[in-house]
Design an enzyme around this catalytic site. Sequence first.
Site, PDB file in Angstrom:
ATOM      1  N   HIS A  23     101.032  62.023 -21.739  1.00  9.57           N
ATOM      2  CA  HIS A  23     101.660  63.308 -21.385  1.00  9.57           C
ATOM      3  C   HIS A  23     103.086  63.071 -20.860  1.00  9.57           C
ATOM      4  O   HIS A  23     104.022  63.775 -21.232  1.00  9.57           O
ATOM      5  CB  HIS A  23     100.871  64.015 -20.273  1.00  9.57           C
ATOM      6  CG  HIS A  23      99.476  64.418 -20.628  1.00  9.57           C
ATOM      7  ND1 HIS A  23      98.380  64.064 -19.883  1.00  9.57           N
ATOM      8  CD2 HIS A  23      98.981  65.183 -21.639  1.00  9.57           C
ATOM      9  CE1 HIS A  23      97.280  64.582 -20.401  1.00  9.57           C
ATOM     10  NE2 HIS A  23      97.617  65.264 -21.487  1.00  9.57           N
ATOM     11  N   LYS A  47      85.722  74.317 -18.850  1.00 15.30           N
ATOM     12  CA  LYS A  47      85.536  72.880 -18.655  1.00 15.30           C
ATOM     13  C   LYS A  47      85.161  72.628 -17.204  1.00 15.30           C
ATOM     14  O   LYS A  47      85.375  73.461 -16.337  1.00 15.30           O
ATOM     15  CB  LYS A  47      86.827  72.140 -18.986  1.00 15.30           C
ATOM     16  CG  LYS A  47      87.145  72.136 -20.468  1.00 15.30           C
ATOM     17  CD  LYS A  47      88.321  71.219 -20.744  1.00 15.30           C
ATOM     18  CE  LYS A  47      88.780  71.301 -22.180  1.00 15.30           C
ATOM     19  NZ  LYS A  47      89.988  70.519 -22.424  1.00 15.30           N
ATOM     20  N   ARG A  96      98.202  62.758 -31.395  1.00 10.50           N
ATOM     21  CA  ARG A  96      97.986  61.306 -31.326  1.00 10.50           C
ATOM     22  C   ARG A  96      97.547  60.784 -32.687  1.00 10.50           C
ATOM     23  O   ARG A  96      98.254  60.055 -33.342  1.00 10.50           O
ATOM     24  CB  ARG A  96      96.925  60.984 -30.256  1.00 10.50           C
ATOM     25  CG  ARG A  96      97.419  61.203 -28.839  1.00 10.50           C
ATOM     26  CD  ARG A  96      96.301  61.291 -27.861  1.00 10.50           C
ATOM     27  NE  ARG A  96      95.388  62.378 -28.198  1.00 10.50           N
ATOM     28  CZ  ARG A  96      94.415  62.808 -27.434  1.00 10.50           C
ATOM     29  NH1 ARG A  96      94.177  62.238 -26.290  1.00 10.50           N
ATOM     30  NH2 ARG A  96      93.647  63.810 -27.803  1.00 10.50           N
ATOM     31  N   SER A 134      92.902  61.833 -21.266  1.00 11.66           N
ATOM     32  CA  SER A 134      92.414  61.993 -19.886  1.00 11.66           C
ATOM     33  C   SER A 134      90.921  61.694 -19.842  1.00 11.66           C
ATOM     34  O   SER A 134      90.428  61.059 -18.900  1.00 11.66           O
ATOM     35  CB  SER A 134      92.647  63.430 -19.404  1.00 11.66           C
ATOM     36  OG  SER A 134      94.003  63.762 -19.485  1.00 11.66           O
TER      37      SER A 134
HETATM   38  O1  PNS Z   1      95.046  69.860 -22.997  1.00  8.96           O
HETATM   39  P1  PNS Z   1      94.174  70.814 -23.755  1.00  8.96           P
HETATM   40  O2  PNS Z   1      92.900  71.064 -22.987  1.00  8.96           O
HETATM   41  O3  PNS Z   1      93.941  70.377 -25.176  1.00  8.96           O
HETATM   42  O4  PNS Z   1      94.976  72.207 -23.815  1.00  8.96           O
HETATM   43  C1  PNS Z   1      94.439  73.299 -24.496  1.00  8.96           C
HETATM   44  C2  PNS Z   1      95.233  74.584 -24.188  1.00  8.96           C
HETATM   45  C3  PNS Z   1      95.363  74.807 -22.696  1.00  8.96           C
HETATM   46  C4  PNS Z   1      96.629  74.472 -24.769  1.00  8.96           C
HETATM   47  C5  PNS Z   1      94.490  75.749 -24.882  1.00  8.96           C
HETATM   48  O5  PNS Z   1      93.138  75.723 -24.524  1.00  8.96           O
HETATM   49  C6  PNS Z   1      95.050  77.119 -24.542  1.00  8.96           C
HETATM   50  O6  PNS Z   1      96.136  77.450 -24.929  1.00  8.96           O
HETATM   51  N1  PNS Z   1      94.288  77.924 -23.762  1.00  8.96           N
HETATM   52  C7  PNS Z   1      94.706  79.217 -23.303  1.00  8.96           C
HETATM   53  C8  PNS Z   1      93.888  80.332 -23.949  1.00  8.96           C
HETATM   54  C9  PNS Z   1      94.452  80.678 -25.302  1.00  8.96           C
HETATM   55  O7  PNS Z   1      95.602  81.043 -25.449  1.00  8.96           O
HETATM   56  N2  PNS Z   1      93.595  80.573 -26.332  1.00  8.96           N
HETATM   57  C10 PNS Z   1      93.970  80.777 -27.704  1.00  8.96           C
HETATM   58  C11 PNS Z   1      94.707  79.558 -28.215  1.00  8.96           C
HETATM   59  S1  PNS Z   1      94.711  79.530 -29.943  1.00  8.96           S
END
Ligand code: PNS
Length: 168
Positions: A23, A47, A96, A134
């Site tokens: 990150h 989560k 990645r 993570s």
């Molecule tokens: O680090 P992560 O857990 O892969 O991040 C995922 C994240 C936070 C980017 C994604 O879950 C998100 O944007 N969540 C917010 C809810 C949302 O907008 N959902 C629709 C996304 S298509």
Amino acid sequence: MESRKSRLVAVYAGSFDPITKGHLDLVERCAPLVDELVVAVLRNAHKNPLFSLQERVDMLGEVLRGFPNVVVDSFDGLLVDYARSRNALLLLRGIRAISDYEYELQMALMNRRLAPEIETMFMMAGEAYSFISSKLVKEVIGLGGDIRGLVPPSVEERLKERFRAQGA
Ligand code: PNS
């Protein structure tokens, strides 16, 4: 081509449970390209995070303190709504391996459908960090493995404390 007059703001959203060197590498490479980079932690009800939202925000603040145009925040609800509230035109995501691609493609296309004016920008993880997540870092330290160099030193300390407290 019309030149852009407004500030270019990017949002780098994630769980950051905790922030890793992968990150950090992405922040280091993206911050110089934009006027403001908002690193935003999702308040994720689904989560079961190791670190509380406040702890994750604090860790990000410590690690990213040296970047003058990086702001740490948290959000819930739709990412695109949050991005709009920050006047962001870019969503930063790291890729990645090819296995990340499908999920990232789905999210990028859904986000584009929800907010066509916002672009998802992908950056390849630095090759030294492309195996780090993570989740794996937590698994390795939880099983007594060495995580030196995978997370920033302050985060390594927090992880050690957390697993000591849990009696691992
Ligand atoms: O680090 P992560 O857990 O892969 O991040 C995922 C994240 C936070 C980017 C994604 O879950 C998100 O944007 N969540 C917010 C809810 C949302 O907008 N959902 C629709 C996304 S298509």
